[in-house]
Design a protein around this motif. Structure first.
Motif: not given
Length: 292
Positions: A123-137, A144-154
């Protein structure tokens, strides 16, 4: 406590309707109403506003919702882990992929993965990195594929690829005569940009803030072919990853000065159970990245 009412509470919070929640859960609407009423009686609290047609959670309901989502997520992960101990060959991967990568980098990977693991559902969900990070959390995605700038501890991440953001212009644009383009010169141009929330846009916004410039955004769209077309016709300049530009695009790309490199990774929740299907996907993506 029976956790079924907690599932009902989550569905009501999302749909703002007893009827829609029941449809989503494939149960009778009276069963949902009765379960929520019993939960309220057991707790001695009102969890849902019922005064008008707009159904919503009370302050107490919102506090319980936070715990309910964690409980349901943990229960689902426990059931999945127990199922896999029985040697089930099936599985599901829910992965979030930013649009640019979803269109140009991942299609052959996804097809090759399905060929190797035909019983695993993707199941592939396309979207903005910020939206996808929140869905992952929140547990809506497994990976989720993310830009590894600032990664939360979780979250935990595995390196995927390193790509350069390139200034992209029509073949007759003055930038085509330069070896590199300064951010200051870039921000003097009318820009064709992704919408807010996408890593393409976030990088540009951060660069503008650093240069104390206000971007002149003439077009906003998440459609890469449209970005290319507008840029080809000279109605603006953009910035895209190298992988997006084809030889027949009639576009010129130049590095920023200094160059902007993006480290892209695939992330998952540290405290979650990573299923065998998701582990297989991680290993497959890592293997593909090494062979590119």
């Amino acid at each position: 406590m029976d956790i079924k009412p907690l599932r009902y509470l989550i569905a009501i919070a999302k749909t703002e309707s007893f009827t829609q929640a029941a449809k989503q859960l494939n149960v009778a609407q009276p069963a949902v109403s009765m379960a929520i009423k019993k939960l309220e009686n057991d707790l001695g609290l009102t969890l849902i506003h019922r005064a008008d047609r707009n159904i919503g959670l009370t302050d107490e309901g919102k506090k319980l919702l936070i715990h309910a989502e964690k409980i349901i997520q943990s229960m689902d992960e426990a059931l999945l882990e127990m199922s896999e101990l029985k040697g089930l060959s099936q599985g599901e991967v829910r992965v979030g992929i930013p649009s640019m990568l979803g269109s140009y980098y991942f299609p052959p990977i996804l097809m090759a993965f399905r060929h190797r693991y035909p019983t695993i559902t993707l199941k592939v969900i396309e979207g903005g990195t910020w939206q996808l990070q929140k869905m992952l959390e929140s547990g809506e995605l497994d990976l989720s594929v993310i830009v590894a700038e600032t990664l939360p501890d979780s979250l935990q991440t595995q390196a995927l690829i390193r790509e350069e953001m390139r200034v992209t212009v029509a073949t007759d644009h003055p930038f085509s005569q330069l070896e590199k383009v300064s951010p200051e010169a870039f921000f003097e141009e009318e820009l064709v940009m992704f919408k807010e929330g996408y890593f393409h846009r976030r990088i540009v916004d951060k660069l503008a803030k650093k240069c104390k410039k206000t971007p002149k955004i003439g077009f906003e769209t998440n459609l890469i072919p449209l970005i290319k077309s507008i840029t080809q016709q000279g109605f603006g300049v953009s910035t895209l990853l190298n992988m997006v530009i084809d030889d027949d695009d009639e576009l010129i790309t130049r590095s920023f000065d200094p160059p902007i490199w993006l480290d892209l990774g695939i992330a998952w929740r540290k405290d979650s159970y990573l299923s065998k299907a998701n582990q297989a996907f991680l290993e497959f993506v890592s293997e593909h990245g090494r062979n590119r």
